[in-house]
Design an enzyme around this catalytic site. Structure first.
Site, PDB file in Angstrom:
ATOM      1  N   ARG A 281       0.861  -1.180   0.000  1.00 42.38           N
ATOM      2  CA  ARG A 281       0.000   0.000   0.000  1.00 42.38           C
ATOM      3  C   ARG A 281       0.897   1.228   0.000  1.00 42.38           C
ATOM      4  NH1 ARG A 281      -1.350   2.693   4.539  1.00 42.38           N
ATOM      5  NH2 ARG A 281      -1.421   0.865   5.899  1.00 42.38           N
TER       6      ARG A 281
ATOM      7  N   HIS B  67      -3.839   4.274   4.563  1.00 43.07           N
ATOM      8  CA  HIS B  67      -4.878   3.247   4.683  1.00 43.07           C
ATOM      9  C   HIS B  67      -6.210   3.811   4.196  1.00 43.07           C
ATOM     10  CE1 HIS B  67      -7.200  -0.070   6.275  1.00 43.07           C
ATOM     11  NE2 HIS B  67      -7.954   0.777   6.962  1.00 43.07           N
TER      12      HIS B  67
ATOM     13  N   TYR C  36       3.779   5.861  11.371  1.00 40.05           N
ATOM     14  CA  TYR C  36       4.118   4.490  11.746  1.00 40.05           C
ATOM     15  C   TYR C  36       5.041   3.769  10.770  1.00 40.05           C
ATOM     16  CZ  TYR C  36       0.083   3.613   8.661  1.00 40.05           C
ATOM     17  OH  TYR C  36      -0.800   3.602   7.610  1.00 40.05           O
TER      18      TYR C  36
END
Length: 403
Positions: A286, A290, A299
């Site tokens: 990805r 998200h 993160y």
């Protein structure tokens, strides 16, 4: 056979101390330089793909990315409630749905935009869902594509149930001496590495194996379950889990469009022969957030993103078309212009959308009229009429005071 690994350095540093090295082959046909290698299992399933078909796959992948970019812009401008980016996963999605038959049933999660477009869903219909004007966005019977599900893993149970029913229907027809026309129906359930840890997925695989359901569990392992890295979710590749249920699991480079097409063709062939379910783990990445409510810089590291950026599935196919098939720049320019036109039309369609009246929601509760819903609809209309009567009374009082 070409067995390869994607960028693992940052993930390995976070892996469990008890992580188990995998001996399961990671299949790849088209590498990041656009070079095709031989694979004993998958090569025969990609040998007949023509340059025209490769160009179609390129169009589909780039269209999905262009719509994805426009979707993000529309959300940032307040025109969509939310948007779920797919950048980086185009090969996994297009490559897995392209080999299916129109009669095959698809059960997506909520990021399968390229799957929807390849199935014929107009971008504007998808945008109705993300604008909050529709609970589904499109007619699932028209495209044999179920609505998106945001309840992680639940679509796998739906897919297995449908596959079991389709298989039993065919067997009943054969037993009655009136066999159904056409190839047996296949079903695909899409989900990600995060959803693979849900209990529903385990239950779905148990039932699929028990009843030899013709369902393909297609996992897009994009390395992140929102902010949780894959190394935290599993100590082994997800494809190895299939053996525990008694069916075959394949591990494929999800950024390799040829590899995904070939793996899906192989799996669908097994399903139609009645050999039970198959699991494919497409290892991809990805590249964006998200959702538009997420900030991946909190993160994950830029180094990891850069590593995977060099494995861009669209660029990989572009290089292959140029160097191997001598496709000229005019083709790529034309595709880009066509995609821009689709994005402009989609934006115009979104801006022209008006929210439905709340009273219309009662019409979609059941397929047929229902007395309880009719009573609730009437109660709501009476409630609304009370406000109209109150407003009229206040207007009359105001006129009297002014006089």
């Amino acid at each position: 056979m070409k067995s390869v690994e994607g960028p693992r350095s940052t993930m390995e540093s976070r892996s469990h101390a008890g992580a188990v090295p995998s001996t399961l082959t990671r299949h790849q046909l088209l590498d990041e330089q656009g070079v095709v290698a031989e694979d004993p299992l998958l090569s025969p399933y990609a040998a007949d793909i023509t340059v025209e078909e490769l160009q179609h796959l390129y169009r589909s992948m780039t269209l999905a990315r262009r719509v994805d970019e426009e979707g993000t812009s529309l959300q940032r401008q307040g025109q969509l409630v939310l948007w779920v980016p797919l950048r980086g996963q185009e090969a996994a999605q297009v490559g897995s749905v392209w080999p299916t038959h129109p009669s095959d049933r698809i059960y997506p999660s909520y990021r399968e935009h390229a799957v929807a477009f390849e199935r014929g869903v107009p971008p504007a219909e998808l945008m109705r869902y993300f604008r909050g004007l529709s609970a589904g966005g499109w007619d699932p019977e028209q495209y044999n594509l179920n609505p998106y599900t945001v309840v992680l893993g639940s679509q796998t149970l739906h897919a297995v149930g449908y596959a079991m029913g389709a298989s039993l229907d065919r067997k009943a027809a054969e037993d009655s001496g009136s066999p159904l026309d056409g190839d047996p129906e296949a079903v695909i359930a899409y989900f990600g590495d995060g959803a693979s840890t849900e209990g529903e997925v385990h239950e779905a695989m148990v039932f699929a194996a028990s009843y030899d359901a013709p369902v393909l569990f297609f996992i897009q392992n994009n390395q992140w379950a929102i902010s949780v890295p894959f190394a935290t979710q599993s100590r082994v590749p997800l494809a190895t889990r299939a053996a525990g249920y008694g069916f075959e699991g394949l591990r494929v480079d999800g950024n390799d469009i040829l590899g995904v097409v070939a793996a899906t063709r192989y799996a669908l062939e097994k399903l139609r022969r009645g050999e039970g379910p198959v699991l494919i783990e497409a290892e991809t990445y990805r590249m964006g957030a998200h959702t538009t409510a997420d900030d991946p810089t909190k993160y994950r590291e830029r180094e990891e993103e850069d590593q995977w950026g060099h494995l861009d599935p669209i660029e990989r196919l572009r290089v292959h078309l140029r160097t191997v098939h001598c496709v000229d720049q005019a083709f790529f320019d034309t595709v880009a212009a066509e995609n821009d036109a689709v994005a402009r039309q989609m934006r115009a369609d979104v801006l022209a959308m008006s929210p439905p009246e709340f009273v219309d929601r009662f019409d979609g509760v059941y397929a047929e009229p229902h007395s309880l819903v009719a009573a609730e609809r009437a109660e709501y209309l009476d409630y609304q009429a009370g406000f109209v009567a109150q407003d009229d009374s206040q207007d009359s009082d105001s006129e009297g005071v002014g006089a």
